[in-house]
Scaffold this active site. Structure first.
Site, PDB file in Angstrom:
ATOM      1  N   SER A  74       0.958  -7.008  -0.880  1.00 29.99           N
ATOM      2  CA  SER A  74       1.561  -8.074  -0.276  1.00 29.99           C
ATOM      3  C   SER A  74       0.952  -9.373  -0.255  1.00 29.99           C
ATOM      4  O   SER A  74       1.887 -10.320  -0.155  1.00 29.99           O
ATOM      5  CB  SER A  74       1.982  -7.622   0.941  1.00 29.99           C
ATOM      6  OG  SER A  74       0.966  -7.619   1.936  1.00 29.99           O
ATOM      7  N   THR A 118       0.951  -4.213   4.105  1.00 29.78           N
ATOM      8  CA  THR A 118       0.346  -4.907   5.813  1.00 29.78           C
ATOM      9  C   THR A 118      -0.100  -6.238   5.433  1.00 29.78           C
ATOM     10  O   THR A 118      -0.211  -7.130   6.788  1.00 29.78           O
ATOM     11  CB  THR A 118      -0.447  -4.177   6.758  1.00 29.78           C
ATOM     12  OG1 THR A 118      -1.588  -3.214   6.361  1.00 29.78           O
ATOM     13  CG2 THR A 118       0.999  -2.313   6.504  1.00 29.78           C
ATOM     14  N   ASP A 119      -1.229  -6.559   4.674  1.00 25.15           N
ATOM     15  CA  ASP A 119      -1.376  -7.689   4.854  1.00 25.15           C
ATOM     16  C   ASP A 119      -1.346  -9.121   4.446  1.00 25.15           C
ATOM     17  O   ASP A 119      -1.616 -10.247   5.803  1.00 25.15           O
ATOM     18  CB  ASP A 119      -2.152  -7.655   3.438  1.00 25.15           C
ATOM     19  CG  ASP A 119      -3.142  -7.195   2.861  1.00 25.15           C
ATOM     20  OD1 ASP A 119      -3.514  -6.441   3.924  1.00 25.15           O
ATOM     21  OD2 ASP A 119      -3.625  -7.482   2.027  1.00 25.15           O
ATOM     22  N   THR A 159       0.530  -1.031  -0.125  1.00 22.58           N
ATOM     23  CA  THR A 159      -0.116   0.217  -0.145  1.00 22.58           C
ATOM     24  C   THR A 159       0.308   1.256  -0.049  1.00 22.58           C
ATOM     25  O   THR A 159       0.593   2.249  -0.316  1.00 22.58           O
ATOM     26  CB  THR A 159      -0.869  -0.348   1.039  1.00 22.58           C
ATOM     27  OG1 THR A 159      -1.838  -1.146   1.528  1.00 22.58           O
ATOM     28  CG2 THR A 159      -1.850   0.696   0.699  1.00 22.58           C
TER      29      THR A 159
END
Length: 351
Positions: free
Chosen positions: A73, A106-107, A31
């Site tokens: 990610s 962040t995933d 992101t």
């Protein structure tokens, strides 16, 4: 001369008289690097060099940027994590480099961080950061997080802390940390709380983790990472999903049980022959907090543990999957894999 080159040249002049510390930034997308496409969807497209060009850095930090991947990610694979590990090890072997920062979505940041932490044996810190709002968002948190990550990276107090996540003004210790909010800027949490915080150029360290170097990357091959699957349990679940992943070639399993880690009768019966054949199987809970425990029979977790499954303690399924993948990929036999997994969980599940 490009705008970025001019800025770096100005920084070089300012750095005279300072003890400059070199940090390598490995950009992977996420992101923090995302902008909207023609359909309005966020996709990773901004380079690591452009991210650094937007950051305001202290004059005593020199940054080298490498574009490792350009992916959101959720598209990264365990093979990509292995490639990241190998590059991190190469980067930190340079005596001029004091730390490595990885920009990442962040995933799956908790999984890449977990993977790195299983092999990381350098005193130099590895820091992951990213953002919850895309680069084109007027309220994007990415550049602030990146600046904080670099400040943490060069602070002498972070030497020996291992792999860290720096996000929303807080410093988190990997492997315990996991993503806890889908959209909030305070995206991460840990059973042990934050390791520290960042305010301006000042950092605070509240406690120091006990590090356990577990695995060697000598035998790890990024192009032949073993398959490990997660099988979730729920009321009325049969063994359809389990049968499918075993048929697909799973070399290990993580079972996400109900309550304290209770799979149900059908699942326990189906897993018994796999355990007898030496497949590494780790049992955890679908509940957000608390440890898995061997309490119940008649389809409960106690039966599965007696058959040879390992309790995952405080860790949840995505983290444990990475543990089993890393152990299978770096160990010589089912016995050594089982030993590596149980030793890690015995050393780290102490709270």
């Amino acid at each position: 001369m490009s705008v970025i080159a001019k800025r770096l040249a100005k920084r070089s002049k300012k750095q005279r008289g300072f003890r400059v510390k070199t940090v390598v930034v490995l950009a992977t997308g996420g992101t923090i690097a995302s902008v909207q496409n023609a359909e309005g969807d966020a996709i990773a497209a901004v380079s690591g060099a452009d991210l650094l060009g937007a950051a305001v850095l202290p004059v005593d930090i020199q940054v080298r940027v490498e574009q490792l991947f350009q992916l959101n990610s959720f598209n990264l694979t365990p093979s990509d994590m292995a490639r990241t590990l190998l590059r991190v090890q190469q980067v930190l072997s340079d005596p001029e480099v004091c730390a490595c920062v990885i920009t990442h979505g962040t995933d799956t940041m908790e999984e890449t961080g977990f993977f790195l932490s299983l092999f990381h044996d350098s005193i130099k810190p590895v820091i992951l950061t990213g953002s919850q709002r895309s680069s084109g968002d007027s309220a994007s948190d990415g550049i602030g997080n990146l600046q904080n990550a670099l400040i943490v990276a060069v602070d002498e107090r972070t030497r020996g802390l291992g792999v860290l996540i720096v996000f929303d003004g807080e410093i988190w210790s990997v492997p315990e940390t996991r993503k806890s909010s889908t959209l909030s800027s305070a995206a991460f949490d840990s059973p042990h709380g934050a390791l520290g915080g960042v305010l301006g150029r000042q950092i605070a360290i509240h406690w120091r983790p006990i590090r356990h170097s577990l695995l060697s990357a000598e035998k790890l091959r990024a192009d032949s990472i073993p398959r490990v699957d997660i099988v979730s349990c729920y009321p009325g679940a049969d063994t359809t999903a389990l049968d499918a992943v075993v048929k697909a070639g799973a070399s290990g399993l993580v079972i996400e049980g109900m309550g304290a880690g209770n799979p149900g009768r059908d699942m326990v019966r189906a897993l018994a022959p796999l355990l007898a054949a030496g497949m590494p199987i780790v049992l955890t809970s679908r509940v957000a907090t608390g440890r898995a425990a061997a309490i119940y029979g008649d389809g409960g977790g106690a039966e599965l543990v007696r058959s040879g499954a390992v309790l995952g303690g405080l860790y949840r399924a995505p983290q444990l999957r990475i543990l089993v993948i890393a152990a299978l990929g770096s160990c010589d036999s089912p016995e050594s894999t089982h030993t590596a997994v149980t030793r890690f969980l015995a050393h780290t599940n102490t709270a």
